[in-house]
Motif scaffolding. Structure first.
Motif, PDB file in Angstrom:
ATOM      1  N   ASP A   1       0.846  -1.194   0.000  1.00 16.62           N
ATOM      2  CA  ASP A   1       0.000   0.000   0.000  1.00 16.62           C
ATOM      3  C   ASP A   1       0.880   1.241   0.000  1.00 16.62           C
ATOM      4  O   ASP A   1       2.122   1.166   0.013  1.00 16.62           O
ATOM      5  N   ASP A   2       0.231   2.392  -0.011  1.00 17.36           N
ATOM      6  CA  ASP A   2       0.953   3.666  -0.098  1.00 17.36           C
ATOM      7  C   ASP A   2       1.841   3.898   1.121  1.00 17.36           C
ATOM      8  O   ASP A   2       2.931   4.476   1.006  1.00 17.36           O
TER       9      ASP A   2
ATOM     10  N   ARG B   1      -0.093  -2.365  -8.223  1.00 17.37           N
ATOM     11  CA  ARG B   1      -0.784  -3.650  -8.138  1.00 17.37           C
ATOM     12  C   ARG B   1      -1.304  -4.098  -9.499  1.00 17.37           C
ATOM     13  O   ARG B   1      -1.397  -5.288  -9.790  1.00 17.37           O
TER      14      ARG B   1
END
Length: 208
Positions: free
Chosen positions: A5-6, A125
């Motif tokens: 994730d970020d 992703r």
């Protein structure tokens, strides 16, 4: 666990930025420049961060069938980052821009005459990965948890060198330097350690 994730991207970018790379040599090197990629993407399960590791095609002239990070020799006038991104596209059809580069690790001199620059990049992703059969037999996603285990690496002595050979234990295989050394330094960077790997040895079969 490092979710893909970020927040993980920011954490890894900060770790790379905090790593003090060894400076380039002042004098021109006789070694040929090359670059490899630590390409970060989602793990096979999809909820963890992993890096891409390839098995080289069995018909290649050099280092056939060996485990390797995507990469290769720099073309004339090409920077290591440019070469890393080009090789990633050529080997895995993974097209990334310089905006996805998170950092670089220390240059690693090989016994076979190359100076390898490892480049850390972030692949989204949704990024499609298609191995090029001319160069790659298979591609594998190695979760970062795997390299952070205490038993992931070991160091052995060989009679041919005073330097220790580093080995990465993966999937019933032993992966050696230079690949193992670069992955090990990346593991250390993630942990906030300024660990050098240029003196870690390669096995004799990789010297040519």
């Amino acid at each position: 666990m490092r979710p893909f994730d970020d927040a993980t991207r920011r954490n890894i970018a900060e770790a790379c930025a905090s790593f003090a790379r060894l400076p380039d040599a002042a004098e021109p090197s006789a070694l040929k420049r090359a670059a490899v990629v630590l390409a970060l993407t989602a793990s096979d399960e999809g909820n963890d961060t992993a890096f891409l590791l390839t098995r080289r095609a069995s018909h290649l002239r050099a280092h056939r069938g060996q485990w390797a990070l995507p990469g290769g020799r720099c073309d004339d006038g090409e920077t290591p980052i440019e070469a890393a991104l080009r090789e990633l596209d050529e080997e895995l059809a993974l097209k990334l821009s310089t905006n996805e580069v998170l950092g670089q690790l220390d240059d690693y001199p090989t016994r076979s005459g190359y100076l390898i620059t490892p480049v850390v990049v972030w692949a989204s992703r949704s990024a499609a990965i298609t191995p090029n059969p001319a160069e790659v037999a298979s591609v594998h996603r190695i979760a970062l948890d795997t390299i952070e285990r205490g038993d992931a690496f070991d160091f052995v002595a060989i009679p041919e060198s005073e330097r220790r050979v580093i080995r990465f234990h993966h999937d019933m295989s032993l992966i050696h330097a230079p690949t193992a050394a670069l992955i090990y330094q990346f593991r250390e960077v993630l942990a906030g350690r300024q660990t050098r790997v240029t003196e870690l040895e390669q096995p004799v079969f990789a010297w040519t």
